[in-house]
Design a protein around this motif. Sequence first.
Motif, PDB file in Angstrom:
ATOM      1  N   ASP A 274       0.838  -1.194   0.000  1.00  0.00           N
ATOM      2  CA  ASP A 274       0.000   0.000   0.000  1.00  0.00           C
ATOM      3  C   ASP A 274       0.880   1.253   0.000  1.00  0.00           C
ATOM      4  OD1 ASP A 274      -1.930   1.912   0.275  1.00  0.00           O
ATOM      5  OD2 ASP A 274      -2.438   1.425   2.352  1.00  0.00           O
ATOM      6  N   PRO A 275       0.827   2.092  -1.037  1.00  0.00           N
ATOM      7  CA  PRO A 275       1.650   3.309  -1.060  1.00  0.00           C
ATOM      8  C   PRO A 275       1.402   4.226   0.135  1.00  0.00           C
ATOM      9  CG  PRO A 275       0.767   2.874  -3.245  1.00  0.00           C
ATOM     10  CD  PRO A 275       0.093   1.909  -2.314  1.00  0.00           C
ATOM     11  N   ALA A 276       0.167   4.247   0.650  1.00  0.00           N
ATOM     12  CA  ALA A 276      -0.127   5.094   1.804  1.00  0.00           C
ATOM     13  C   ALA A 276       0.639   4.613   3.039  1.00  0.00           C
ATOM     14  CB  ALA A 276      -1.634   5.102   2.076  1.00  0.00           C
ATOM     15  N   THR A 277       0.770   3.301   3.189  1.00  0.00           N
ATOM     16  CA  THR A 277       1.542   2.753   4.310  1.00  0.00           C
ATOM     17  C   THR A 277       3.014   3.099   4.171  1.00  0.00           C
ATOM     18  OG1 THR A 277      -0.006   0.899   4.546  1.00  0.00           O
ATOM     19  CG2 THR A 277       2.178   0.635   5.530  1.00  0.00           C
ATOM     20  N   ALA A 279       4.231   5.658   2.578  1.00  0.00           N
ATOM     21  CA  ALA A 279       4.366   7.096   2.823  1.00  0.00           C
ATOM     22  C   ALA A 279       4.391   7.396   4.317  1.00  0.00           C
ATOM     23  CB  ALA A 279       3.223   7.844   2.146  1.00  0.00           C
ATOM     24  N   GLY A 280       3.510   6.719   5.067  1.00  0.00           N
ATOM     25  CA  GLY A 280       3.473   6.945   6.516  1.00  0.00           C
ATOM     26  C   GLY A 280       4.758   6.530   7.196  1.00  0.00           C
TER      27      GLY A 280
END
Length: 367
Positions: A274-277, A279-280
């Motif tokens: 997941d790119p959002a993970t 990024a976080g």
Amino acid sequence: MSVHQLSQHTAMGSAETPIHQAPAVTLADGGSFIPQHYLRYSHTLASLQEIASRVRFADELLIFAHEDKQGMYIQIGMVGRENYERGNTIRPLKLVYGRKWRIDADTPTSEIVQTIFLAIKKMREHEVRELLTLRDETSGKASTPFSTHHDVHVLARFAPPGTPTATTADASEAIVSWLDPVRFGQRRIALLEVNQHRGGSWIVDLALGMLPLARAMEADLPEFNHLALTIVLKELSRSELLHQIMQAMIDHSDRAVEAAFQYQGFARFSRTLDPATIAGLSIAARPYARDARNPAFSEAFKASNYEVDASRAPALGKGRLADINRHKIAQFSNLSGHMPRGLHTAAQSGNPLEAVRDLIVNKRNIA
């Protein structure tokens, strides 16, 4: 430093060492580690080979890590078939090698892993490009127009641009005729459907046909078996069609590498991540405002970054290429970053304007 990172540093020896007073980062789940950008790298052949040994991919692909007079390098070997043998017999296996990918001692471990990943993709791309063949209308023989082995001097002199185009009315007929002499790994390519988008592009659905019996028994690159693909053409021409088909095949190969490549059992480049993970985690690993409050570490961190960036700057050299690059650099005002070594030697060229520009650029860089 987490248990995982401690074991990694032990295995790497002195190849990865924290910058003076480098702080750890603690995540919400309690995991603690020193971020890679707070480490200094001094890789040796032993540590490079250790990294390469942790990569897992297909059995027919080998990863070599070695060094020569020019330094350390990664090289990919691939067990496969002779692409230019298109008879009806099973072809013998052979081991071929890709180019050498140079590795500097101060390359971060993650970038070495990325280099191995890219080397695998490009090795496979080289093979995939040789699988698309086009039968020549004059001689009746098949050739590989997208191979990387063509003579650039011959192409520049004898291959002027120009390709057959079609009208909206005969789109399907034209595409079928353009596909007739084309094969991919000796498979036919069939047109399923073609539609024009309201923006002017063409949406083309294609499918690969069956393999000849000998090729099917060899079972090479099985991810292309029964492949259906959709391509978008910006214009209705043979050149656009064939280029987009070739790009689709390369993209399909790249996706297969992304899915299968693992480092220490982790599918680093899988699209299931997941790119959002990511990024976080990246934000959590970069608490620069917090760490800048430690003057001793902050100065050491800045000095380390400066040293690494400065070591990346190439030598300008001499001759025509040096003059071209010197002219390009001189066109930019307030240019920051590390200038190439030897830029100031423009003063010896006898051109006062270039000499003044070079002096300004170098003074700005030093400041």
